[in-house]
Motif scaffolding. Structure first.
Motif, PDB file in Angstrom:
ATOM      1  N   ARG A 211      38.283  32.840  56.882  1.00 51.24           N
ATOM      2  CA  ARG A 211      38.594  33.174  55.486  1.00 51.24           C
ATOM      3  C   ARG A 211      37.922  32.576  54.506  1.00 51.24           C
ATOM      4  O   ARG A 211      37.500  33.213  53.334  1.00 51.24           O
ATOM      5  CB  ARG A 211      40.172  32.232  55.426  1.00 51.24           C
ATOM      6  N   ALA A 212      37.127  31.579  54.458  1.00 48.73           N
ATOM      7  CA  ALA A 212      36.335  30.877  53.725  1.00 48.73           C
ATOM      8  C   ALA A 212      35.072  32.032  53.716  1.00 48.73           C
ATOM      9  O   ALA A 212      34.540  32.248  52.494  1.00 48.73           O
ATOM     10  CB  ALA A 212      35.788  29.412  54.116  1.00 48.73           C
ATOM     11  N   LEU A 213      34.500  32.212  54.779  1.00 48.74           N
ATOM     12  CA  LEU A 213      33.351  33.394  54.611  1.00 48.74           C
ATOM     13  C   LEU A 213      33.716  34.782  54.124  1.00 48.74           C
ATOM     14  O   LEU A 213      32.984  35.138  53.342  1.00 48.74           O
ATOM     15  CB  LEU A 213      33.135  33.629  56.091  1.00 48.74           C
ATOM     16  N   HIS A 214      35.004  35.123  54.096  1.00 50.11           N
ATOM     17  CA  HIS A 214      35.560  36.238  53.338  1.00 50.11           C
ATOM     18  C   HIS A 214      35.591  36.210  51.846  1.00 50.11           C
ATOM     19  O   HIS A 214      34.957  37.009  51.324  1.00 50.11           O
ATOM     20  CB  HIS A 214      36.874  36.609  54.052  1.00 50.11           C
ATOM     21  N   LEU A 215      35.945  34.820  51.601  1.00 50.56           N
ATOM     22  CA  LEU A 215      36.228  34.511  50.255  1.00 50.56           C
ATOM     23  C   LEU A 215      34.643  34.557  49.304  1.00 50.56           C
ATOM     24  O   LEU A 215      34.266  35.057  48.322  1.00 50.56           O
ATOM     25  CB  LEU A 215      36.755  33.452  49.540  1.00 50.56           C
ATOM     26  N   ILE A 216      33.692  34.127  50.275  1.00 55.99           N
ATOM     27  CA  ILE A 216      32.259  33.864  49.680  1.00 55.99           C
ATOM     28  C   ILE A 216      31.822  35.310  49.716  1.00 55.99           C
ATOM     29  O   ILE A 216      31.059  35.486  48.581  1.00 55.99           O
ATOM     30  CB  ILE A 216      31.533  33.050  50.685  1.00 55.99           C
ATOM     31  N   ASP A 217      32.072  36.358  50.690  1.00 59.11           N
ATOM     32  CA  ASP A 217      31.607  37.378  50.353  1.00 59.11           C
ATOM     33  C   ASP A 217      31.988  38.194  49.306  1.00 59.11           C
ATOM     34  O   ASP A 217      31.439  38.743  48.611  1.00 59.11           O
ATOM     35  CB  ASP A 217      31.701  38.206  51.686  1.00 59.11           C
ATOM     36  N   ARG A 218      33.403  37.951  49.032  1.00 62.38           N
ATOM     37  CA  ARG A 218      34.027  38.698  47.955  1.00 62.38           C
ATOM     38  C   ARG A 218      33.564  38.199  46.675  1.00 62.38           C
ATOM     39  O   ARG A 218      33.355  38.901  45.614  1.00 62.38           O
ATOM     40  CB  ARG A 218      35.501  38.580  47.847  1.00 62.38           C
ATOM     41  N   PHE A 219      33.251  36.846  46.455  1.00 60.82           N
ATOM     42  CA  PHE A 219      32.726  36.430  45.218  1.00 60.82           C
ATOM     43  C   PHE A 219      31.238  36.637  45.132  1.00 60.82           C
ATOM     44  O   PHE A 219      30.764  37.382  44.050  1.00 60.82           O
ATOM     45  CB  PHE A 219      32.490  34.881  45.167  1.00 60.82           C
ATOM     46  N   VAL A 220      30.302  36.909  46.003  1.00 65.72           N
ATOM     47  CA  VAL A 220      29.018  37.508  45.992  1.00 65.72           C
ATOM     48  C   VAL A 220      28.972  38.831  45.638  1.00 65.72           C
ATOM     49  O   VAL A 220      28.265  39.312  44.736  1.00 65.72           O
ATOM     50  CB  VAL A 220      28.363  37.111  47.388  1.00 65.72           C
ATOM     51  N   SER A 221      29.847  39.671  46.361  1.00 68.52           N
ATOM     52  CA  SER A 221      29.993  40.807  46.143  1.00 68.52           C
ATOM     53  C   SER A 221      30.173  41.402  44.601  1.00 68.52           C
ATOM     54  O   SER A 221      29.620  42.223  44.011  1.00 68.52           O
ATOM     55  CB  SER A 221      30.565  41.886  47.010  1.00 68.52           C
ATOM     56  N   ARG A 222      31.152  40.557  44.084  1.00 69.16           N
ATOM     57  CA  ARG A 222      31.706  40.787  42.729  1.00 69.16           C
ATOM     58  C   ARG A 222      30.708  40.390  41.625  1.00 69.16           C
ATOM     59  O   ARG A 222      30.377  41.275  40.683  1.00 69.16           O
ATOM     60  CB  ARG A 222      33.042  40.089  42.611  1.00 69.16           C
ATOM     61  N   LEU A 223      29.942  39.374  41.999  1.00 67.46           N
ATOM     62  CA  LEU A 223      28.989  38.897  41.053  1.00 67.46           C
ATOM     63  C   LEU A 223      27.528  39.699  40.917  1.00 67.46           C
ATOM     64  O   LEU A 223      26.917  39.663  39.904  1.00 67.46           O
ATOM     65  CB  LEU A 223      28.808  37.386  41.222  1.00 67.46           C
ATOM     66  N   THR A 224      27.272  40.422  42.090  1.00 69.55           N
ATOM     67  CA  THR A 224      26.199  40.994  41.999  1.00 69.55           C
ATOM     68  C   THR A 224      26.342  42.473  41.939  1.00 69.55           C
ATOM     69  O   THR A 224      25.172  43.276  41.720  1.00 69.55           O
ATOM     70  CB  THR A 224      25.457  40.865  43.652  1.00 69.55           C
ATOM     71  N   ALA A 225      27.633  42.999  41.488  1.00 71.39           N
ATOM     72  CA  ALA A 225      27.667  44.375  41.295  1.00 71.39           C
ATOM     73  C   ALA A 225      27.620  44.649  39.822  1.00 71.39           C
ATOM     74  O   ALA A 225      27.675  43.467  38.991  1.00 71.39           O
ATOM     75  CB  ALA A 225      29.180  44.932  41.636  1.00 71.39           C
ATOM     76  N   ALA A 226      27.188  45.762  39.278  1.00 74.93           N
ATOM     77  CA  ALA A 226      26.556  45.911  38.029  1.00 74.93           C
ATOM     78  C   ALA A 226      28.247  45.784  37.268  1.00 74.93           C
ATOM     79  O   ALA A 226      29.263  46.083  37.778  1.00 74.93           O
ATOM     80  CB  ALA A 226      26.302  47.303  37.850  1.00 74.93           C
ATOM     81  N   ALA A 227      28.153  45.199  36.023  1.00 71.62           N
ATOM     82  CA  ALA A 227      29.173  45.016  35.105  1.00 71.62           C
ATOM     83  C   ALA A 227      29.596  46.274  34.809  1.00 71.62           C
ATOM     84  O   ALA A 227      29.050  47.152  34.264  1.00 71.62           O
ATOM     85  CB  ALA A 227      28.765  44.065  33.869  1.00 71.62           C
ATOM     86  N   ASN A 228      31.034  46.441  34.723  1.00 69.89           N
ATOM     87  CA  ASN A 228      31.790  47.752  34.206  1.00 69.89           C
ATOM     88  C   ASN A 228      32.922  47.321  33.269  1.00 69.89           C
ATOM     89  O   ASN A 228      33.861  46.630  33.547  1.00 69.89           O
ATOM     90  CB  ASN A 228      32.266  48.427  35.196  1.00 69.89           C
ATOM     91  N   PRO A 229      32.633  47.585  31.839  1.00 70.75           N
ATOM     92  CA  PRO A 229      33.631  47.089  31.019  1.00 70.75           C
ATOM     93  C   PRO A 229      35.056  47.757  31.202  1.00 70.75           C
ATOM     94  O   PRO A 229      35.475  48.234  30.239  1.00 70.75           O
ATOM     95  CB  PRO A 229      33.014  47.345  29.670  1.00 70.75           C
ATOM     96  N   THR A 230      35.352  47.589  32.369  1.00 69.99           N
ATOM     97  CA  THR A 230      36.938  48.167  32.662  1.00 69.99           C
ATOM     98  C   THR A 230      37.393  46.997  33.457  1.00 69.99           C
ATOM     99  O   THR A 230      36.607  46.170  34.053  1.00 69.99           O
ATOM    100  CB  THR A 230      37.023  49.439  33.265  1.00 69.99           C
ATOM    101  N   ILE A 231      38.730  46.987  33.753  1.00 73.28           N
ATOM    102  CA  ILE A 231      39.357  46.116  34.556  1.00 73.28           C
ATOM    103  C   ILE A 231      39.196  46.419  36.191  1.00 73.28           C
ATOM    104  O   ILE A 231      39.475  47.566  36.562  1.00 73.28           O
ATOM    105  CB  ILE A 231      41.031  45.741  34.438  1.00 73.28           C
ATOM    106  N   ILE A 232      38.557  45.457  36.880  1.00 73.03           N
ATOM    107  CA  ILE A 232      38.278  45.748  38.178  1.00 73.03           C
ATOM    108  C   ILE A 232      39.037  44.985  39.180  1.00 73.03           C
ATOM    109  O   ILE A 232      39.240  43.952  38.862  1.00 73.03           O
ATOM    110  CB  ILE A 232      36.557  45.289  38.297  1.00 73.03           C
TER     111      ILE A 232
END
Length: 179
Positions: A156-177
């Motif tokens: 689960r820790a590995l999954h959370l880390i992956d989710r944090f990274v994928s979100r932070l490295t994605a282009a910002a989009n000024p809508t609710i994600i």
């Protein structure tokens, strides 16, 4: 150390050592992926909404906070560092005070069970506090399902880390994600 100790107790030391190596490798890769993010000096934090007016900020031992701040070496806002992380104590504030603890990137945990997650867009529209957050305006406010963050051990820790990274490295989009 926990994984290694458990591996010894269960007679599965090799599997424990292999998992720790995998965790260290994936953590280093994640930190590398976020190096430009850290160089910008942007802040990041994780919050949890309870009820209609309470916001929880977790110390290192809950809701993936350890992985966000320590494993990924990301910078929290000064108020969260001083009032939550350094004293290692969970903090609860009324929603109206959220701007005092605002981060550039906000992971916002809400429960599916009580309808918060499904109604997040509506709640954002209704809440002056949430609408005024810079992270909401900049597209760096990330609603998360509480049910996905109840446990943060092992795989689960590995999954959370992956989710944090994928979100932070994605282009910002000024809508609710939603994640």
């Amino acid at each position: 150390q926990e994984v290694l100790s458990t591996g010894r107790l269960l007679g599965r030391e090799k599997e424990a050592v292999d998992w720790v190596k995998r965790f260290e490798h994936l953590s280093q890769k994640a930190r590398n992926d976020l190096s430009s993010f850290r160089e910008k000096g942007e802040t990041v934090a994780i919050y949890e909404m309870r009820g209609h007016d309470k916001v929880y900020m977790w110390s290192y031992d809950a809701r993936g906070a350890f992985y966000l701040y320590e494993t990924l070496d990301l910078k929290p806002p000064k108020t969260i560092l001083e009032e939550v992380l350094l004293p290692n104590q969970h903090t609860v504030i009324p929603l109206e005070r959220l701007r005092e603890y605002e981060a550039d990137h906000m992971f916002f945990i809400v429960g599916v069970e009580h309808g918060w997650y499904e109604q997040m867009d509506q709640r954002m529209e209704e809440s002056d506090v949430l609408r005024q957050l810079s992270a909401v305006k900049n597209g760096t406010f990330y609603p998360l399902k509480l049910e996905d963050f109840r446990f943060d051990e092992g795989e689960r820790a590995l999954h959370l880390i992956d989710r944090f990274v994928s979100r932070l490295t994605a282009a910002a989009n000024p809508t609710i994600i939603h994640m």
